[in-house]
Write an enzyme that holds these catalytic residues in place. Structure first.
Site: not given
Length: 336
Positions: A81, A70, A57, A77, A84, A313
């Site tokens: 986190c 962005c 994305e 990942c 997230c 975010c």
């Protein structure tokens, strides 16, 4: 987007280039446009080696005086986190340098942002719709350092996309050994996903902290090449209710970054399905910001953008499936 159109280059050279260079490889799978003008694109890249095609994305955020893209650096990942959404998708593979650049080129084409096709009025900064790039999409950029470095060299080169390095920001969750190399080898702006001022809290929010605790991270920031008031480090701090948003946390944050030319981006938490956290109350965010501001640090509260399309975010995620570690290593050893 088609090497055959390069008629100022000999036909045999065009053929040789087409065999070696992937141009226009970003395939649009889905486009969502928020009520606030934010755009989120789901892009598909061709399979490499044993893997299937992958999807990432990319988000475009239009503002009055700039347009920020962005960009993702990995599919998935490894950092996990806890606040997230991307962290809930296991790492599939690193993106290549050309796949990172393709996100920028795709966005500019989609927005009509090249000189050949934009209107006389142009975009918000210097006639450009995309005036800034942030490596804050899917993945940890410093775990794909070589590809990110090569891609941003293209983005900043006068014969490439010709963006000032001061308009390119690489964000890291704190891969301490690589931070100095960002400044020395890339010369771009640095952002740190901090989010907590005590190790016991950051260990939960950003598990990488167990390997590189806050004290080591701050030392690396103080040594960042080129650090000055004109090249400040941005510390990103997501506001989580009753987790990291007290007055004591704000005062500790000020002490933690004292002496570092910096600004603090306070980010109201953007919820996602299954998230264990809640955004801090607005009054609490303002009180936190006031403490930091009175200490002499700019602490803008980032206006949530694209929440209605999960483009804000910490909300990015795709459905690409994880490869084995051996398969990822084989891909990463191939030329980009």
């Amino acid at each position: 987007d088609d090497l055959a159109q390069m008629t100022n280059v000999a036909a045999p050279v065009r053929t040789a280039l087409a065999e070696r260079v992937a141009v226009g490889s970003a395939e649009l799978v889905d486009e969502q446009i928020s009520t606030d003008g934010t755009r989120k694109w789901l892009l598909r890249f061709p399979a490499r080696g044993p893997g299937a095609p992958v999807e990432v994305e990319t988000v475009y955020i239009p503002e009055d005086h700039r347009g920020t893209l962005c960009v993702s650096s990995q599919v998935g990942c490894t950092l996990n986190c806890s606040f997230c959404h991307t962290g809930t998708q296991r790492l599939v593979r690193n993106l290549t340098a050309h796949e990172i650049v393709e996100q920028v080129v795709f966005a500019r084409r989609r927005l009509g942002d090249f000189a050949s096709d934009r209107s006389a009025t142009g975009g918000p900064v210097g006639g450009r719709m995309v005036s800034n790039i942030v490596l804050m999409g899917m993945g940890e950029p410093l775990y794909n350092f070589d590809a990110v470095k090569a891609a941003m060299a293209v983005a900043s080169d006068g014969d490439g996309l010709s963006l000032s390095k001061r308009r390119i920001t690489v964000s890291t969750s704190g891969v301490v050994p690589m931070i100095e190399r960002v400044g020395r080898e890339m010369g771009v702006m640095l952002a740190i996903s901090l989010h907590a001022v005590r190790d016991e809290v950051r260990d939960v929010l950003v598990p990488l902290n167990k390997k590189y605790p806050i004290a080591e991270l701050m030392d690396a920031c103080r040594r960042y090449p080129g650090l000055s008031n004109a090249r400040r480090i941005t510390f990103e701090y997501v506001m989580l209710k009753d987790v990291n948003d007290s007055d004591a946390d704000a005062r500790a944050l000020v002490e933690l970054i004292r002496g570092i030319p910096a600004k603090i981006n306070l980010i109201p938490f953007n919820s996602w399905p299954g998230s264990p956290y809640v955004c801090s109350d607005w009054e609490r965010i303002e009180a936190f910001a006031d403490i930091v501001n009175r200490a002499g640090y700019a602490s803008p509260v980032r206006t949530p953008r694209g929440q209605d399309i999960l483009a804000a975010c910490g909300q990015l995620r795709s459905q690409s499936k994880k490869l084995s570690a051996r398969e990822r290593r084989a891909l990463d050893s191939e030329p980009a």
